[in-house]
Design a protein around this motif. Structure first.
Motif, PDB file in Angstrom:
ATOM      1  N   VAL A 121       0.827  -1.210   0.000  1.00  0.00           N
ATOM      2  CA  VAL A 121       0.000   0.000   0.000  1.00  0.00           C
ATOM      3  C   VAL A 121       0.860   1.258   0.000  1.00  0.00           C
ATOM      4  CG1 VAL A 121      -1.623   1.364   1.367  1.00  0.00           C
ATOM      5  CG2 VAL A 121      -1.999  -1.098   1.085  1.00  0.00           C
ATOM      6  N   GLY A 124      -0.402   4.907  -0.618  1.00  0.00           N
ATOM      7  CA  GLY A 124      -1.706   4.807  -1.257  1.00  0.00           C
ATOM      8  C   GLY A 124      -1.758   5.458  -2.628  1.00  0.00           C
ATOM      9  N   THR A 127      -2.409   2.953  -5.425  1.00  0.00           N
ATOM     10  CA  THR A 127      -3.800   2.509  -5.334  1.00  0.00           C
ATOM     11  C   THR A 127      -4.735   3.554  -5.915  1.00  0.00           C
ATOM     12  OG1 THR A 127      -3.224   1.307  -3.304  1.00  0.00           O
ATOM     13  CG2 THR A 127      -5.558   1.639  -3.755  1.00  0.00           C
ATOM     14  N   VAL A 149      -1.779   0.968   6.378  1.00  0.00           N
ATOM     15  CA  VAL A 149      -3.089   0.670   5.797  1.00  0.00           C
ATOM     16  C   VAL A 149      -4.140   1.635   6.334  1.00  0.00           C
ATOM     17  CG1 VAL A 149      -4.913  -1.067   5.634  1.00  0.00           C
ATOM     18  CG2 VAL A 149      -2.518  -1.748   5.376  1.00  0.00           C
ATOM     19  N   LEU A 165      -8.777  -1.979   1.103  1.00  0.00           N
ATOM     20  CA  LEU A 165      -7.448  -2.063   1.702  1.00  0.00           C
ATOM     21  C   LEU A 165      -7.493  -3.051   2.856  1.00  0.00           C
ATOM     22  CD1 LEU A 165      -7.232   0.649   0.093  1.00  0.00           C
ATOM     23  CD2 LEU A 165      -5.647   1.413   1.852  1.00  0.00           C
TER      24      LEU A 165
END
Length: 376
Positions: A121, A124, A127, A149, A165
């Protein structure tokens, strides 16, 4: 240039992609600065914490450059550090440079409707890019660090990103099955859980620990010993390795007894192996676990190679002169390096990049290119 984050994001997009790419819009529209409010700045032998809110212009310049921003060093996250705090140790999490993320995604051959597992992750940001391109419902992202996370989930939610997540050890069981697995952490071997979670015809993109090249492999669905087939791509890449705890175990640092071993003259000048990615990668295949050190004092250079089995080598030279080499242990490490460099001179290249790869159900990668064969 305007000093808005949007103008900086568009300038970044112009560096790492182009208006005809599916990634142009995601890079232009993703506020990376909101995902990386603090980071650790490399200052030779230490790291200094930088807080973006202290200088917005510097923050935008840093965050919208094509560079990796380290967000965690050892067990210390930049979010938890005091202003101008200093720490030492290896980086353990980061926001990967955007250009490399797009390279990984290009090799993944993503398509609309694909379920994608994003391994690592970090901040982020990756993502967010994947979600902007494919829709958040198609993206699952995992990381071993609960705080990473949690922080990324909150920041992504504030941006309207709907990806899933989860806290998970990427080398263990995974929360679903996928058409694509893209990893921004290095593994070795390929976790068997990835093979199990990958649907037939699915594709994985990763790097192997210590090997600075991108591995792609497609699950074949065959019942034979090899369950996925691909190759090492021509692009170079390096990622942090997976870890099972808050930090990496210490590397072997015991100083060799320099009275031991054999002394001789090396065949080629001293090289900083850690910065010579192809040499480093080939050595890691044959001698996994090698630790490299390089020191420079004026025109004098010294390189160390240390292996967990007790083998070591030290080469020292001035300028481009041939080095004095001392080495000991069951492996002659500098000889192995010189053999690789000689092979490069004879063939004009080393065989790693472009090598075909086959992955077994247990995660072992078998490599072949021309007459060269290897197993990782």
């Amino acid at each position: 240039m305007s000093n808005t984050w949007e103008s900086h994001a568009q300038a970044l997009a112009a560096k790492v992609t182009h208006p005809g790419s599916r990634w142009w819009g995601p890079v232009c529209s993703t506020p990376r600065h909101l995902l990386v409010p603090r980071w650790w700045e490399d200052d030779d032998s230490s790291w200094t914490m930088r807080d973006g809110s202290d200088d917005k212009s510097a923050w935008l310049r840093a965050v919208y450059s094509d560079r990796t921003l380290v967000t965690r060093v050892g067990p210390r996250h930049a979010d938890h550090a005091a202003p101008d705090d200093i720490t030492t140790g290896p980086p353990t999490s980061s926001s990967t440079l955007p250009g490399l993320l797009l390279t990984m995604y290009r090799h993944a051959q993503l398509y609309n409707g694909a379920d994608v597992l994003d391994v690592g992750v970090g901040s982020g940001y990756g993502t967010a890019l994947l979600s902007a391109a494919l829709g958040g419902h198609a993206i699952t992202a995992v990381d071993i660090d609960p705080y990473l996370v949690e922080a990324a989930a909150e920041r992504l939610a504030d941006l309207g990103v709907q990806a899933k997540l989860a806290v998970a050890d990427a080398t263990g069981p995974l929360p679903g099955s996928y058409d694509r697995i893209v990893s921004t952490v290095a593994v070795r071997p390929i976790p068997p859980s990835w093979i199990q979670a990958l649907r037939p015809g699915g594709r994985l993109v990763t790097t192997l620990t210590g090997i600075r090249a991108i591995l792609t492999a497609t699950k074949t669905g065959d019942a034979g010993a090899m369950v996925a087939e691909g190759r090492f791509e021509w692009d170079r890449a390096g990622f942090m390795s997976t870890r099972t705890g808050p930090d990496y175990p210490p590397a072997p640092v015991a100083k060799p007894n320099e009275a031991e071993g054999d002394e001789g003259i090396g065949r080629y000048p001293v090289v900083d192996v850690e910065e010579s990615w192809e040499l480093r990668s080939m050595l890691e295949i044959d001698h996994p676990g090698l630790v490299h050190r390089f020191e420079r004092s004026g025109d004098r250079k010294t390189a160390w190679m240390i292996h967990p089995d007790g083998s070591w080598a030290r080469a020292t030279a001035t300028g481009d002169a041939l080095p004095i080499v001392r080495q000991a242990g069951p492996r002659r490490l500098w000889d192995a390096l010189d053999d690789l460099r000689h092979r490069w001179l004879i063939d004009g290249e080393l065989p790693l990049f472009g090598a075909r790869a086959w992955v077994s159900a247990g995660g072992t990668v078998h490599l072949a290119r021309g007459s060269w064969r290897a197993r990782v």
